[in-house]
Design a protein around this motif. Structure first.
Motif, PDB file in Angstrom:
ATOM      1  N   LYS A 189     -26.584  64.111 -23.734  1.00  0.00           N
ATOM      2  CA  LYS A 189     -26.360  63.799 -22.319  1.00  0.00           C
ATOM      3  C   LYS A 189     -27.525  62.991 -21.766  1.00  0.00           C
ATOM      4  CE  LYS A 189     -23.619  67.982 -21.361  1.00  0.00           C
ATOM      5  NZ  LYS A 189     -23.709  68.569 -22.711  1.00  0.00           N
ATOM      6  N   GLU A 190     -28.732  63.388 -22.136  1.00  0.00           N
ATOM      7  CA  GLU A 190     -29.929  62.692 -21.644  1.00  0.00           C
ATOM      8  C   GLU A 190     -29.945  61.238 -22.109  1.00  0.00           C
ATOM      9  OE1 GLU A 190     -30.224  66.786 -21.071  1.00  0.00           O
ATOM     10  OE2 GLU A 190     -29.885  65.735 -22.978  1.00  0.00           O
ATOM     11  N   GLU A 191     -29.519  60.986 -23.320  1.00  0.00           N
ATOM     12  CA  GLU A 191     -29.463  59.607 -23.819  1.00  0.00           C
ATOM     13  C   GLU A 191     -28.382  58.803 -23.103  1.00  0.00           C
ATOM     14  OE1 GLU A 191     -30.852  59.898 -28.449  1.00  0.00           O
ATOM     15  OE2 GLU A 191     -28.983  60.910 -27.912  1.00  0.00           O
ATOM     16  N   GLN A 192     -27.287  59.442 -22.794  1.00  0.00           N
ATOM     17  CA  GLN A 192     -26.217  58.743 -22.072  1.00  0.00           C
ATOM     18  C   GLN A 192     -26.636  58.412 -20.639  1.00  0.00           C
ATOM     19  OE1 GLN A 192     -22.109  60.294 -22.683  1.00  0.00           O
ATOM     20  NE2 GLN A 192     -23.037  61.673 -24.183  1.00  0.00           N
ATOM     21  N   LEU A 193     -27.533  59.199 -20.082  1.00  0.00           N
ATOM     22  CA  LEU A 193     -27.987  58.955 -18.712  1.00  0.00           C
ATOM     23  C   LEU A 193     -28.842  57.702 -18.582  1.00  0.00           C
ATOM     24  CD1 LEU A 193     -28.870  62.503 -17.317  1.00  0.00           C
ATOM     25  CD2 LEU A 193     -26.828  61.129 -16.914  1.00  0.00           C
ATOM     26  N   LYS A 194     -29.157  57.068 -19.696  1.00  0.00           N
ATOM     27  CA  LYS A 194     -29.897  55.808 -19.642  1.00  0.00           C
ATOM     28  C   LYS A 194     -28.976  54.656 -19.234  1.00  0.00           C
ATOM     29  CE  LYS A 194     -33.110  57.289 -23.278  1.00  0.00           C
ATOM     30  NZ  LYS A 194     -33.588  57.045 -24.664  1.00  0.00           N
ATOM     31  N   TYR A 195     -27.670  54.895 -19.231  1.00  0.00           N
ATOM     32  CA  TYR A 195     -26.679  53.873 -18.891  1.00  0.00           C
ATOM     33  C   TYR A 195     -26.249  54.015 -17.431  1.00  0.00           C
ATOM     34  CZ  TYR A 195     -26.299  53.112 -23.930  1.00  0.00           C
ATOM     35  OH  TYR A 195     -26.568  52.826 -25.242  1.00  0.00           O
ATOM     36  N   LYS A 196     -25.984  52.880 -16.803  1.00  0.00           N
ATOM     37  CA  LYS A 196     -25.547  52.912 -15.408  1.00  0.00           C
ATOM     38  C   LYS A 196     -24.142  53.498 -15.272  1.00  0.00           C
ATOM     39  CE  LYS A 196     -28.483  49.257 -13.564  1.00  0.00           C
ATOM     40  NZ  LYS A 196     -28.586  47.928 -12.931  1.00  0.00           N
ATOM     41  N   PHE A 197     -23.315  53.282 -16.283  1.00  0.00           N
ATOM     42  CA  PHE A 197     -21.932  53.748 -16.214  1.00  0.00           C
ATOM     43  C   PHE A 197     -21.621  54.637 -17.413  1.00  0.00           C
ATOM     44  CE2 PHE A 197     -22.165  49.373 -14.517  1.00  0.00           C
ATOM     45  CZ  PHE A 197     -21.900  49.643 -13.181  1.00  0.00           C
ATOM     46  N   ILE A 198     -20.953  55.752 -17.141  1.00  0.00           N
ATOM     47  CA  ILE A 198     -20.528  56.651 -18.211  1.00  0.00           C
ATOM     48  C   ILE A 198     -19.011  56.813 -18.091  1.00  0.00           C
ATOM     49  CG2 ILE A 198     -20.783  58.917 -19.282  1.00  0.00           C
ATOM     50  CD1 ILE A 198     -23.535  59.112 -17.990  1.00  0.00           C
ATOM     51  N   ILE A 199     -18.332  56.508 -19.164  1.00  0.00           N
ATOM     52  CA  ILE A 199     -16.866  56.528 -19.149  1.00  0.00           C
ATOM     53  C   ILE A 199     -16.373  57.954 -19.341  1.00  0.00           C
ATOM     54  CG2 ILE A 199     -14.791  55.692 -20.330  1.00  0.00           C
ATOM     55  CD1 ILE A 199     -16.718  53.271 -21.202  1.00  0.00           C
ATOM     56  N   SER A 200     -15.444  58.357 -18.491  1.00  0.00           N
ATOM     57  CA  SER A 200     -14.894  59.711 -18.524  1.00  0.00           C
ATOM     58  C   SER A 200     -13.390  59.615 -18.747  1.00  0.00           C
ATOM     59  CB  SER A 200     -15.199  60.422 -17.191  1.00  0.00           C
ATOM     60  OG  SER A 200     -14.728  61.746 -17.198  1.00  0.00           O
ATOM     61  N   LEU A 201     -12.932  60.133 -19.870  1.00  0.00           N
ATOM     62  CA  LEU A 201     -11.507  60.072 -20.219  1.00  0.00           C
ATOM     63  C   LEU A 201     -10.963  61.475 -20.421  1.00  0.00           C
ATOM     64  CD1 LEU A 201     -11.529  57.157 -22.852  1.00  0.00           C
ATOM     65  CD2 LEU A 201     -11.058  57.016 -20.397  1.00  0.00           C
ATOM     66  N   GLU A 202      -9.901  61.801 -19.720  1.00  0.00           N
ATOM     67  CA  GLU A 202      -9.283  63.112 -19.881  1.00  0.00           C
ATOM     68  C   GLU A 202      -8.796  63.286 -21.316  1.00  0.00           C
ATOM     69  OE1 GLU A 202      -7.633  64.213 -15.455  1.00  0.00           O
ATOM     70  OE2 GLU A 202      -6.389  62.910 -16.710  1.00  0.00           O
ATOM     71  N   GLY A 203      -8.779  64.546 -21.768  1.00  0.00           N
ATOM     72  CA  GLY A 203      -8.305  64.867 -23.110  1.00  0.00           C
ATOM     73  C   GLY A 203      -7.033  65.690 -23.023  1.00  0.00           C
ATOM     74  N   TRP A 204      -7.122  66.944 -23.537  1.00  0.00           N
ATOM     75  CA  TRP A 204      -5.950  67.828 -23.429  1.00  0.00           C
ATOM     76  C   TRP A 204      -5.726  68.238 -21.981  1.00  0.00           C
ATOM     77  CZ3 TRP A 204      -3.584  66.737 -27.494  1.00  0.00           C
ATOM     78  CH2 TRP A 204      -4.183  66.727 -28.754  1.00  0.00           C
ATOM     79  N   ASP A 205      -6.799  68.276 -21.210  1.00  0.00           N
ATOM     80  CA  ASP A 205      -6.675  68.420 -19.751  1.00  0.00           C
ATOM     81  C   ASP A 205      -7.791  67.571 -19.127  1.00  0.00           C
ATOM     82  OD1 ASP A 205      -8.927  70.160 -20.058  1.00  0.00           O
ATOM     83  OD2 ASP A 205      -7.668  71.931 -20.021  1.00  0.00           O
ATOM     84  N   VAL A 206      -8.740  68.177 -18.425  1.00  0.00           N
ATOM     85  CA  VAL A 206      -9.776  67.393 -17.742  1.00  0.00           C
ATOM     86  C   VAL A 206     -10.806  66.839 -18.731  1.00  0.00           C
ATOM     87  CG1 VAL A 206      -9.546  68.729 -15.621  1.00  0.00           C
ATOM     88  CG2 VAL A 206     -11.216  69.429 -17.335  1.00  0.00           C
ATOM     89  N   ALA A 207     -11.553  65.858 -18.256  1.00  0.00           N
ATOM     90  CA  ALA A 207     -12.690  65.346 -19.029  1.00  0.00           C
ATOM     91  C   ALA A 207     -13.899  66.231 -18.735  1.00  0.00           C
ATOM     92  CB  ALA A 207     -12.981  63.898 -18.642  1.00  0.00           C
ATOM     93  N   THR A 208     -14.442  66.842 -19.773  1.00  0.00           N
ATOM     94  CA  THR A 208     -15.560  67.766 -19.594  1.00  0.00           C
ATOM     95  C   THR A 208     -16.774  67.086 -18.976  1.00  0.00           C
ATOM     96  OG1 THR A 208     -14.789  68.936 -21.562  1.00  0.00           O
ATOM     97  CG2 THR A 208     -16.986  69.469 -20.777  1.00  0.00           C
ATOM     98  N   ASN A 209     -16.988  65.801 -19.297  1.00  0.00           N
ATOM     99  CA  ASN A 209     -18.234  65.150 -18.880  1.00  0.00           C
ATOM    100  C   ASN A 209     -18.265  64.729 -17.421  1.00  0.00           C
ATOM    101  OD1 ASN A 209     -16.518  62.923 -18.974  1.00  0.00           O
ATOM    102  ND2 ASN A 209     -17.892  61.662 -20.202  1.00  0.00           N
ATOM    103  N   LEU A 210     -17.128  64.740 -16.734  1.00  0.00           N
ATOM    104  CA  LEU A 210     -17.106  64.234 -15.358  1.00  0.00           C
ATOM    105  C   LEU A 210     -18.052  65.018 -14.458  1.00  0.00           C
ATOM    106  CD1 LEU A 210     -15.897  62.306 -13.275  1.00  0.00           C
ATOM    107  CD2 LEU A 210     -14.058  63.964 -12.906  1.00  0.00           C
TER     108      LEU A 210
END
Length: 317
Positions: A189-210
């Motif tokens: 998560k910390e490495e992903q926070l280096k990006y301005k945009f993080i893509i959130s895609l629902e799976g079987w239900d909600v996207a956990t990362n949102l």
């Protein structure tokens, strides 16, 4: 919290006689009397969002749904059951419920679930919280992050597979299909926070990362949301809490370009998303809400009586 610690805490709670918690129910509900009017209104709104039952009903068995007493199956699907026990322990073990303790993308009336299709009437509780309610302390300003978008997730659902295949060669999107068989592209998560945009895609239900994205200074990019949890994803407003893209992802680069040249939009989204998170940070309110969701369920299923000051919180009264 690690899964081992979660399990130890859950087992520790189960070792305490339930009657000890049953005796605390009245005092837990009486805490409402000490709250300010705006706090009561907040609780009332969320309570009736999670539990939309407003008529008395007969609790019946439903196909594919577990029908049981509170005191039964306490160790089944532990991440869900331990969270459920945190609030259900205050109620008598013989009270009955319908529950579906898995990812849920269908409507089950009068049934307690972790998730539901937006606008359906499943009764929502805060379940599997270790995985879903992870908020971060992001010390990096948006302006100092990389002008790219990142996505990491297990891609077994068709929408995620389609997305990866469509943009696998795009230099502006750092994409990775990370599942149990393929961990080579893993990013924390910390490495992903280096990006301005993080893509959130629902799976079987909600996207956990949102949820954790919205606690940061990065911005979530997602198609129209279809499912919701205790986080009330159905209340999120496109382009005020996240950046909305088409269901076929075709405009994602245009959406990124617009945000990169629109400081007002970016600042507004970050402000709104961080403020939205705040309502979930008070553990006392979170517990009280969970207790009230169940109290309303047992009241309308004719299994328990409640004082008027509690009943007055219900929309149907």
């Amino acid at each position: 919290m690690s899964r081992m610690i979660m399990n130890l805490k859950g087992l520790g709670a189960l070792s305490i006689p339930r009657v000890f918690f049953n005796m605390q129910l009245i005092s837990k509900l009486n805490a409402l009397k000490k709250l300010k009017n705006d706090e009561i209104l907040h609780i009332k709104n969320r309570l009736n969002y999670y539990n939309k039952i407003n008529d008395f009903f007969e609790l019946k068995k439903i196909e594919n749904v577990e029908h049981s007493k509170l005191g039964e199956n306490l160790l089944k699907n532990t991440s869900y059951s331990f969270d459920f026990y945190k609030v259900s322990k205050y109620f008598h073990k013989d009270l009955k419920i319908n529950k579906f303790f898995y990812d849920c993308s269908s409507e089950f009336l009068n049934t307690i679930t972790k998730s539901r299709p937006i606008d359906s009437k499943n009764v929502i509780l805060k379940l599997d919280s270790r995985r879903h309610f992870c908020f971060l302390n992001d010390k990096n300003d948006f302006k100092d992050k990389v002008d790219l978008a990142v996505f990491r997730g297990a891609c077994v659902q068709q929408n995620r597979i389609d997305f990866i295949n469509k943009f696998k060669d795009c230099k502006r999107l750092n994409l990775g299909n990370v599942n149990k068989e393929n961990r080579s592209g893993y990013l924390s998560k910390e490495e992903q926070l280096k990006y301005k945009f993080i893509i959130s895609l629902e799976g079987w239900d909600v996207a956990t990362n949102l949820k954790w994205i919205m606690s940061s200074n990065s911005i979530a990019i997602t198609p129209r949301l279809k499912y919701e949890t205790w986080f009330m994803e159905g209340k999120l407003i496109p382009n005020e809490h996240f950046l909305l893209i088409q269901d076929d992802f075709s405009d994602i680069l245009d959406v990124m370009d617009n945000a990169l040249t629109n400081d007002k939009l970016v600042k507004n989204i970050i402000k709104n998303q961080n403020e939205y998170i705040q309502q979930f940070l008070n553990p006392n309110i979170e517990e009280l809400l969970g207790i009230l969701v169940l109290a309303k369920y047992f009241y309308y299923s004719n299994q328990m009586k409640l004082d008027n000051f509690v009943i007055e919180l219900f929309d149907g009264i």
